[in-house]
Design an enzyme around this catalytic site. Sequence first.
Site, PDB file in Angstrom:
ATOM      1  N   SER A  76      37.099  46.267  44.423  1.00 37.73           N
ATOM      2  CA  SER A  76      37.181  45.803  45.799  1.00 37.73           C
ATOM      3  C   SER A  76      38.632  45.602  46.170  1.00 37.73           C
ATOM      4  CB  SER A  76      36.412  44.488  45.911  1.00 37.73           C
ATOM      5  OG  SER A  76      36.502  43.956  47.204  1.00 37.73           O
ATOM      6  N   HIS A 112      38.331  38.594  43.594  1.00 39.98           N
ATOM      7  CA  HIS A 112      39.285  38.199  44.643  1.00 39.98           C
ATOM      8  C   HIS A 112      39.811  36.771  44.473  1.00 39.98           C
ATOM      9  CE1 HIS A 112      38.733  41.850  46.913  1.00 39.98           C
ATOM     10  NE2 HIS A 112      37.423  41.661  46.899  1.00 39.98           N
ATOM     11  N   GLU A 114      45.800  43.443  46.842  1.00 36.68           N
ATOM     12  CA  GLU A 114      45.192  43.302  45.527  1.00 36.68           C
ATOM     13  C   GLU A 114      43.962  44.185  45.418  1.00 36.68           C
ATOM     14  OE1 GLU A 114      42.074  41.695  44.751  1.00 36.68           O
ATOM     15  OE2 GLU A 114      41.600  40.818  46.683  1.00 36.68           O
TER      16      GLU A 114
END
Length: 167
Positions: free
Chosen positions: A111, A63, A137
């Site tokens: 994720s 992330h 994303e």
Amino acid sequence: MQTRREKNRLGQPLCACPGSGVFVGYASLFGRRDQAGDIVMPGAFTGSLKRRGPADVRMLFQHDAAEPVGSWLEMRETDKGLYVTGRLERNVQRGRELFALLESKGLDGLSIGFRTLKARRDRGQAARLITEIDLWEISLVTFPMLEGARVSHVKAAAEKFFNHGKG
């Protein structure tokens, strides 16, 4: 509206087209409660995929917006969840490292980073049912929040995409 990151597990093994950087898996599974008490419902990604498509959803590592590592080639909802095909950028050091980890099964998590557009509380399950997501994303991660999401026939699916285009 609340902004948060939802972590989910990629299926193993992540792919198999030597030299291509291509891998496939599930970035989210429908109807499964994650460690934060959220359950993504079927159809939650439909609007976001129409608005953005795979080209406008970033592929990151952990992330981190400073770590783009590739691009998404395909995203679609199936009965199981959000199925994705991605390609790690082999001209970037981190892309080469991540692909080696995927091949060796040292890394297998996915994720999703998103904004919740619609959700409702299910007191019986002590969960939040997410019915609409704005997907920003999808990251390769070490520890996904939703355990147990797996893919099957990974190598065949990736080879089909890489050798023959979307199919």
